[in-house]
Motif scaffolding. Structure first.
Motif, mmCIF file in Angstrom:
data_model
loop_
_atom_site.group_PDB
_atom_site.id
_atom_site.type_symbol
_atom_site.label_atom_id
_atom_site.label_comp_id
_atom_site.label_asym_id
_atom_site.label_seq_id
_atom_site.Cartn_x
_atom_site.Cartn_y
_atom_site.Cartn_z
ATOM 1 N N ASN A 30 68.715 -10.971 20.098
ATOM 2 C CA ASN A 30 68.211 -10.309 21.299
ATOM 3 C C ASN A 30 66.768 -10.705 21.588
ATOM 4 O O ASN A 30 66.414 -11.094 22.707
ATOM 5 N N GLU A 31 65.917 -10.639 20.565
ATOM 6 C CA GLU A 31 64.503 -10.913 20.783
ATOM 7 C C GLU A 31 64.237 -12.390 21.040
ATOM 8 O O GLU A 31 63.356 -12.747 21.822
ATOM 9 N N ILE A 32 64.993 -13.272 20.380
ATOM 10 C CA ILE A 32 64.796 -14.706 20.603
ATOM 11 C C ILE A 32 65.125 -15.064 22.048
ATOM 12 O O ILE A 32 64.366 -15.763 22.731
ATOM 13 N N CYS A 33 66.261 -14.565 22.522
ATOM 14 C CA CYS A 33 66.637 -14.838 23.914
ATOM 15 C C CYS A 33 65.667 -14.183 24.885
ATOM 16 O O CYS A 33 65.288 -14.770 25.909
ATOM 17 N N MET A 103 64.611 -11.119 36.858
ATOM 18 C CA MET A 103 64.805 -12.562 36.732
ATOM 19 C C MET A 103 65.740 -13.093 37.814
ATOM 20 O O MET A 103 65.510 -14.170 38.376
ATOM 21 N N LEU A 104 66.783 -12.331 38.129
ATOM 22 C CA LEU A 104 67.705 -12.760 39.187
ATOM 23 C C LEU A 104 66.982 -12.812 40.536
ATOM 24 O O LEU A 104 67.250 -13.705 41.363
ATOM 25 N N GLY A 105 66.065 -11.874 40.778
ATOM 26 C CA GLY A 105 65.288 -11.902 42.012
ATOM 27 C C GLY A 105 64.446 -13.160 42.124
ATOM 28 O O GLY A 105 64.321 -13.757 43.206
ATOM 29 N N TRP A 210 66.704 -23.907 38.669
ATOM 30 C CA TRP A 210 67.139 -24.021 37.280
ATOM 31 C C TRP A 210 66.051 -23.532 36.327
ATOM 32 O O TRP A 210 66.345 -22.954 35.279
ATOM 33 N N GLY A 211 64.792 -23.747 36.704
ATOM 34 C CA GLY A 211 63.696 -23.340 35.843
ATOM 35 C C GLY A 211 63.631 -21.840 35.624
ATOM 36 O O GLY A 211 63.254 -21.375 34.543
ATOM 37 N N PHE A 212 64.000 -21.047 36.642
ATOM 38 C CA PHE A 212 64.108 -19.604 36.478
ATOM 39 C C PHE A 212 65.517 -19.178 36.066
ATOM 40 O O PHE A 212 65.702 -18.135 35.438
ATOM 41 N N GLY A 213 66.520 -19.975 36.429
ATOM 42 C CA GLY A 213 67.906 -19.623 36.144
ATOM 43 C C GLY A 213 68.228 -19.633 34.661
ATOM 44 O O GLY A 213 68.950 -18.758 34.159
ATOM 45 N N ILE A 214 67.708 -20.627 33.946
ATOM 46 C CA ILE A 214 67.975 -20.713 32.507
ATOM 47 C C ILE A 214 67.397 -19.511 31.763
ATOM 48 O O ILE A 214 68.097 -18.897 30.940
ATOM 49 N N MET A 217 69.708 -16.560 32.381
ATOM 50 C CA MET A 217 70.914 -16.593 31.559
ATOM 51 C C MET A 217 70.602 -16.203 30.117
ATOM 52 O O MET A 217 71.397 -15.514 29.456
ATOM 53 N N ALA A 218 69.430 -16.600 29.628
ATOM 54 C CA ALA A 218 69.038 -16.223 28.271
ATOM 55 C C ALA A 218 68.874 -14.716 28.148
ATOM 56 O O ALA A 218 69.235 -14.117 27.136
#
Length: 611
Positions: A30-33, A103-105, A210-214, A217-218
């Motif tokens: 959890n914390e790593i992601c 993050m989705l925003g 993609w820079g915010f999308g990855i 997803m994490a």
């Protein structure tokens, strides 16, 4: 010690099959992601604000540090909710969901052309069309959700991880707690390292969608992995709002301000049954500091009590008029911690510039590794992370065993000493930044590039910035880890989430201090020191100012350390027998753990915690 056994958040006794290292894969996943997502999002945000939204450098820097300050302040509210109502598990899970929405925003903002200004076609030296009010509103809303999400995660996750090894004297394998903090920060450093390389490269060379999308997803994986470990966790039941108890002590003390504090502390009010749910480690013992607060524990003839006639239990006093010694000492513990805690604020202010001005420095320098590859400016922070990882490994595997031979302490040295060493190294880090910036500007002047701005690369390798980044990494290894450990260990056990929130509040105030410094310097220098074209500015002067403030801060810390007194409490010798490293004799008696001046700390087993 008499008192209730530790209970889960549902009120049931803790099960021995819960907790321990088997929970670490879920918590650390959890914390790593989470840290990967946060670092990938934050590290290059200054570039997004200046290059994509076309905000001026000083405005973008202040916006970023204000956001970081707000995100670091929301843990106060998260800690109150966790300690008072939900428990740490649900605070972390809910915070992760809010962060996910934020993050989705940002992903939507980066992918939708109408939510950001068009590409800049203005000639060099002129202003581009900046983001309008609606576009900035979308950005602010997304940042708000991420800040609220941080409020649920940050104050709880470290304390929740430490909970898995038990609380205080009752923890199974409790001697491993001090190394847990090192391990925690090491794994977080690995996540940041991955974000600073992969995510920043994608943002600079592939696209911000993609820079915010990855990272988004994490964050989804982070929430999912944490919830999956639910059956294995020790989930400590919230003990009611600790802040209400603190206020009650203050109110009771003020009401009895005309009462004389007895010389014999045994005459002050004690109630073991009342304190049992919030004193599993042991009841805090009376100290002679802040004696005004002792008035809250003076029993007078006007103190009303509420008698439980159905059970015949010991009468409970009105907490707004009478508090136990333990509750008074809870407040004293927090007050005593604040001066040392405050020393980290200036440290955070200095480190915050690695995400703003230092990135702009690197953007003007030669970043080529080959004819086809340049290091993204924000990826230079990787050297802070790499140094932190390396120094954490050396500290844990080499320095601690060596120091242990001389001090007899499981952690090698005290966290007070570790914090002080980190503050000293941070002074050197800012000093290195000032020296390198003076040289970088001199090279720019020598080659006639003072008016070239960021578009003209100064013929000076970006690796000149490595020493300042590396020194900040060593400072993190020493000061940041020790700061978190100090707050966890010296706070009252019922306020550990709140104490972790203090860690992030220091970050909040540090970022706000960074903003204030930039604003004051910008005004006092007439805009000469900090310019969009840093080749024409005097960023080195600003770094010298921060170096001076950091040196003063180190002196302040040493003075506060000299006068600090450790918390002390009763422990059950039967519990101590389960900690053979303390050398305790077995038996059922109650034994006080004596408080020492911080200047007296050595190898004494009477000092509670990994110090």
């Amino acid at each position: 010690m008499a008192g209730a056994a530790p209970a889960d958040e549902d009120g049931s006794p803790k099960k021995t099959k819960q907790g321990g290292f088997k929970t670490m894969p879920f918590i650390l996943a959890n914390e790593i992601c989470d840290r990967f997502a946060t670092a990938g999002f934050n590290a290059n945000l200054i570039t997004y604000l200046t290059q994509q939204l076309h905000l001026p450098l000083v405005e973008a820097s202040n916006l970023l540090t204000n956001f970081m300050g707000t995100a670091a302040f929301t843990p106060v509210f998260g800690a109150i909710i966790a300690d008072s109502f939900t428990g740490r598990f649900w605070a972390i899970a809910g915070g992760g969901l809010l962060y996910q929405l934020g993050m989705l925003g940002l992903v939507v903002s980066a992918l939708t052309p109408s939510l950001r200004p068009g590409p800049c076609t203005a000639p060099p030296g002129t202003s581009c069309q900046r983001a309008n009010g609606g576009q900035l509103a979308m950005l602010y809303l997304s940042l708000l959700f991420t800040a609220l999400g941080s409020g649920g995660i940050r104050p709880c996750v470290v304390a929740f991880g430490a909970d898995q090894f038990g609380v205080g004297g009752r923890r199974p394998g409790g001697g491993q707690k001090w190394s847990f903090f090192n391990f925690y920060f090491f794994t977080m450093g690995l996540a940041v390292l991955l974000a600073l390389t992969v995510v920043v490269y994608i943002q600079e060379n592939v696209g911000w969608g993609w820079g915010f999308g990855i990272p988004a997803m994490a964050m989804f994986v982070s929430v999912l992995s944490f919830v999956a470990g639910y059956p294995l966790y020790v989930r400590v039941k919230p003990g009611g709002s600790p802040f209400v108890r603190l206020v009650q002590v203050v109110v009771a003390a003020v009401r009895k301000r005309n009462e004389a504090v007895p010389e014999d502390a045994a005459l002050l009010y004690q109630n073991k049954e009342l304190d049992a749910p919030i004193a599993v480690d042991g009841r805090l013992l009376h100290t002679n500091q802040l004696r005004f607060l002792d008035r809250a524990a003076i029993v007078t003839t006007t103190d009303a009590v509420v008698v439980d006639s159905s059970t015949g239990a010991e009468p409970e006093p009105d907490p707004w008029r009478l508090s136990t010694v333990h509750r008074v000492e809870e407040l004293k513990s927090i007050v005593r911690m604040l001066p040392l805690w405050a020393a980290s604020i200036t440290l955070i202010a200095a480190a915050s510039h690695n995400f703003t001005f230092a990135i702009q420095q690197s953007r003007t320098m030669d970043r080529r590794l080959s004819s086809h590859f340049e290091i993204p400016p924000a990826s230079m922070i990787i050297f802070t992370t790499l140094t932190m990882l390396l120094s954490l490994s050396l500290y844990d595997r080499a320095f601690v065993p060596l120091a242990r031979r001389y001090t007899g302490l499981p952690s090698g040295i005290t966290y007070f000493q570790r914090m002080g060493a980190g503050l000293a190294v941070s002074v050197l880090g800012v000093l290195a930044g000032a020296l390198v910036e003076r040289k970088r500007r001199a090279v720019a002047a020598e080659h006639g590039l003072l008016d070239g701005g960021a578009a003209a690369a100064v013929p000076m390798s970006v690796f000149w910035l490595v020493p300042q980044y590396a020194l900040h990494g060593v400072s993190d290894t020493l000061s940041t880890v020790a700061h978190m450990e100090f707050l966890y260990d010296q706070s009252p056990e019922s306020m550990r989430s709140s104490a972790a929130a203090l860690f992030w509040v220091a970050g909040s105030l540090g970022n706000y201090l960074g903003t204030a410094l930039v604003t004051v310097v910008q005004s006092a220098s007439g805009g000469e020191w900090l310019q969009d074209n840093i080749n024409r500015g005097r960023l080195d002067y600003y770094y010298w100012l921060v170096t001076f403030l950091m040196a003063l801060n180190l002196v302040y810390y040493i003075v506060c350390f000299h006068f600090y007194t450790l918390k002390s409490f009763e422990v059950d010798a039967g519990d101590k027998a389960r900690r053979p490293e303390d050398g305790a004799d077995q038996g059922p008696s109650i034994e006080p753990v004596t408080a020492l001046s911080a200047g007296q700390i050595g190898g004494s087993r009477h000092c509670e915690g990994p110090i």
